[in-house]
Each structure stands twice: as C-alpha cells, then as structure tokens.
Design a protein around this motif. Sequence first.
Motif, PDB file in Angstrom:
ATOM      1  N   VAL A  13       0.842  -1.211   0.000  1.00 20.98           N
ATOM      2  CA  VAL A  13       0.000   0.000   0.000  1.00 20.98           C
ATOM      3  C   VAL A  13       0.873   1.255   0.000  1.00 20.98           C
ATOM      4  N   PHE A  17       0.374   3.928  -3.204  1.00 21.74           N
ATOM      5  CA  PHE A  17      -0.548   5.034  -2.965  1.00 21.74           C
ATOM      6  C   PHE A  17       0.132   6.190  -2.240  1.00 21.74           C
ATOM      7  N   PRO A  28      -0.072   6.727   3.568  1.00 19.99           N
ATOM      8  CA  PRO A  28      -1.324   6.160   3.089  1.00 19.99           C
ATOM      9  C   PRO A  28      -1.978   5.186   4.070  1.00 19.99           C
ATOM     10  N   LEU A  38      -6.565   3.775   6.831  1.00 17.99           N
ATOM     11  CA  LEU A  38      -6.189   4.288   5.517  1.00 17.99           C
ATOM     12  C   LEU A  38      -6.407   5.785   5.522  1.00 17.99           C
ATOM     13  N   SER A  40      -6.241   9.241   2.973  1.00 21.07           N
ATOM     14  CA  SER A  40      -6.141   9.632   1.576  1.00 21.07           C
ATOM     15  C   SER A  40      -6.687  11.034   1.367  1.00 21.07           C
ATOM     16  N   MET A  49      -7.355   1.812  -2.591  1.00 20.82           N
ATOM     17  CA  MET A  49      -6.628   1.190  -1.481  1.00 20.82           C
ATOM     18  C   MET A  49      -7.437   0.037  -0.896  1.00 20.82           C
TER      19      MET A  49
END
Length: 131
Positions: A13, A17, A28, A38, A40, A49
């Motif tokens: 991840v 990202f 991320p 997570l 973002s 994701m």
Amino acid sequence: LFIIYINPIFTNVTSKFKGYEINGSNIPILGLVDDLTLISTSHNETQAMLDELACNFDLMQIRFSINQSDTSKTAYMTNLPNCPPLTIPVNQTRLEIPKTKVYKNLGTLISLPLSPISQEELETKKLKIIL
C-alpha cells in the motif's frame, strides 16, 4: 504471526498510494497489530486502497470485520457532505462500509468537522477519508 502477514500489505500500500502528506511525508496507511487506518486525499484513492487491501487479504485469507450497525471495527469518515459510499469486495459482491462522524482508533476518538462546504472550497480543500 500477524506481522508476517501485515508487513507485506503495508509495504504494498505504501509503495502504490500517495496517501496524505504529514510533515513532508506521504502516509497512506497506519496500523498497529490488527488495527488499520487508511488515509487519503481523495475518495477514488481510498476506494483503490480498499480494493488492493481486499486482494491482499484474499491471498492471505484475512477477513475484514464489517457490521453495518457497529462502526467500532470498520467505518469511514470524510469532510465532504455528499461523498459516495466506500465498498469492499467480498465473495463476488461489494459490501458498503458504514459512514461515521466519530471513530475510535487505538483508544483515541477521532472526528472531523462535517460542515457543508461550497464548490469553491471543495476544489481548494483536500479530501480526508480515514478508515
């Protein structure tokens, strides 16, 4: 044993990202033991994701904990008033993640001011979704 499974997921991840910039670093994903968060700046990246996590989880036979009436395990927050739902692919279907205004992560309550914003503000502010 859980670290053997989760470290490759974190690496994957983090490499794929951008996440959210905090003090000059892109973050991320955050996690401790089996709690994952997570972070973002866009709904689309967060959905991507989740899809990536689901793919990794399937390979490692790890399951998401989703209960529509209990947001203490899996939920999302956003500062956009009309954000579409986030979903997780599970067994050939997509489960909707419940939306919450307050989330408890590692014993700390997290909340965002969810006040309506204009289109102009929307274009200048970053989206922040925490799962």
